[in-house]
Write a protein that holds these residues in place. Structure first.
Motif, PDB file in Angstrom:
ATOM      1  N   GLU A  64       0.834  -1.191   0.000  1.00 54.43           N
ATOM      2  CA  GLU A  64       0.000   0.000   0.000  1.00 54.43           C
ATOM      3  C   GLU A  64       0.872   1.245   0.000  1.00 54.43           C
ATOM      4  O   GLU A  64       1.977   1.253   0.537  1.00 54.43           O
ATOM      5  N   GLU A  65       0.343   2.293  -0.612  1.00 50.20           N
ATOM      6  CA  GLU A  65       1.083   3.545  -0.669  1.00 50.20           C
ATOM      7  C   GLU A  65       1.074   4.222   0.700  1.00 50.20           C
ATOM      8  O   GLU A  65       0.168   4.019   1.511  1.00 50.20           O
ATOM      9  N   GLY A  66       2.103   5.009   0.950  1.00 46.31           N
ATOM     10  CA  GLY A  66       2.185   5.722   2.216  1.00 46.31           C
ATOM     11  C   GLY A  66       3.630   5.946   2.647  1.00 46.31           C
ATOM     12  O   GLY A  66       4.580   5.656   1.906  1.00 46.31           O
ATOM     13  N   ILE A  67       3.796   6.460   3.872  1.00 45.68           N
ATOM     14  CA  ILE A  67       5.116   6.684   4.462  1.00 45.68           C
ATOM     15  C   ILE A  67       5.296   5.711   5.621  1.00 45.68           C
ATOM     16  O   ILE A  67       4.420   5.594   6.491  1.00 45.68           O
ATOM     17  N   PHE A  68       6.437   5.021   5.639  1.00 47.28           N
ATOM     18  CA  PHE A  68       6.677   3.979   6.631  1.00 47.28           C
ATOM     19  C   PHE A  68       8.006   4.230   7.345  1.00 47.28           C
ATOM     20  O   PHE A  68       8.989   4.684   6.727  1.00 47.28           O
TER      21      PHE A  68
END
Length: 333
Positions: A64-68
């Motif tokens: 999934e897209e996002g900041i991790f």
């Protein structure tokens, strides 16, 4: 490495796949020594996923897209400075592989070798080439990464296309054979064939980590030998139809033509008489067969005239014989 480079390498990073190229399926984040520091940030953009390999093992899969937030045992300065024994190189390697989740569309394919099958109607061997387009996407990135790509830094769309389309010819041959499609009907059945081939390919491609999102068979082309066979069938069909219109069977007409040729060249075709079951002199045999057809009954005058015209066209009878027999039948009515 200068002092400035050393300091920069000890800081946490923002990691992302910038300027994603359309011809890349998998791309390793470039890192000089893969010693990504703890608390670095990973950005996964739309149309992307990421696989994390830490200390030689796949430890995470981000779809999934996002900041991790990234966690590792590489702490700024401390970890590097403590690794004097290994020349200041940490064993805590973190490799990040981005992969493409968006669909790869409109890829052309074509067969490099002839597809072979037996025509179910005419029972002739058929060899053909085929071409079309297909679209696909990665559905099992971990399997693809571990079993196909391995530890390579990049995996290209062109490589995947070659891998996938190598499976197409066998499925096409199987569908043609199972569907009992004659060579005459292939072009009319392209949408149905495309659907059947796609369904047959899906399980095998799924085992490689891919899924077909579209598949089209656009056209076929026959090799020279098959084209010649098809031409012969067309000739026989046309001759059979012409013989039928003249009140004769195709076999009867071929016998008459064989006798005609044999009588004209008795030395070169002497065996033709024996094959046709006659034991007399070829010229006489031909005359007998010709007279039989000339005097054969017909249901009506039109049918008889068609038969006589066919015999004249095939040079079985002369113009004089045609005129005499035509007059004889016309005089009956």
């Amino acid at each position: 490495m200068g002092l400035g480079d050393f300091f920069r390498s000890q800081l946490s990073q923002v990691i992302e796949w910038k300027d994603q190229q359309p011809d890349f399926l998998i791309h390793k984040f470039p890192s000089e020594n893969d010693e990504i520091k703890n608390a670095s940030k990973l950005i996964v953009a739309p149309g992307q996923g990421a696989i994390l390999v830490y200390e030689g093992k796949v430890t995470d899969h981000l779809a999934e897209e996002g900041i991790f937030d990234l966690e590792s045992d590489n702490h700024p300065f401390i970890t590097t400075l403590l690794k004097l024994r290994t020349n200041f190189e940490s064993e805590h390697k973190l490799k990040i592989y981005f992969y493409r989740t968006s669909e790869v569309v409109n890829q052309g394919w074509g067969t490099s070798q002839a597809i072979k099958y037996v025509d179910p109607v005419y029972r002739i061997p058929v060899e053909l080439g085929a071409n079309g387009t297909f679209s696909f996407r990665i559905t099992d990135p971990q399997y693809l990464f571990s079993n196909v790509v391995g530890s390579r830094d990049q995996y290209l769309v062109a490589e995947a296309r070659e891998l996938l389309q190598g499976r197409f010819p066998q499925s096409l041959a199987s569908v043609l054979a199972q569907g009992s499609f004659s060579y005459q009907h292939i072009d009319a059945q392209l949408p149905s064939l495309s659907k059947d081939i796609r369904e047959q390919l899906q399980p095998e491609l799924h085992n490689l980590g891919f899924s077909l999102t579209d598949f089209k068979l656009n056209g076929t082309i026959f090799d020279q030998a098959t084209t010649e066979r098809i031409g012969k069938i067309a000739d026989i069909t046309a001759e059979s139809m012409a013989a039928g219109e003249g009140g004769l069977s195709y076999i009867d007409m071929e016998k008459l033509k064989a006798l005609r040729d044999a009588a004209r060249n008795e030395g070169g075709l002497a065996g033709a008489g024996l094959q046709l079951g006659v034991g007399m002199e070829l010229g006489k045999t031909f005359d007998v067969a010709k007279e039989k057809q000339l005097n054969a009954e017909a249901p009506d005058i039109v049918t008889k005239l068609q038969q006589l015209k066919l015999l004249l066209t095939e040079d079985i009878i002369t113009q004089e014989e045609f005129d005499n027999k035509k007059k004889e039948w016309l005089d009956k009515f």
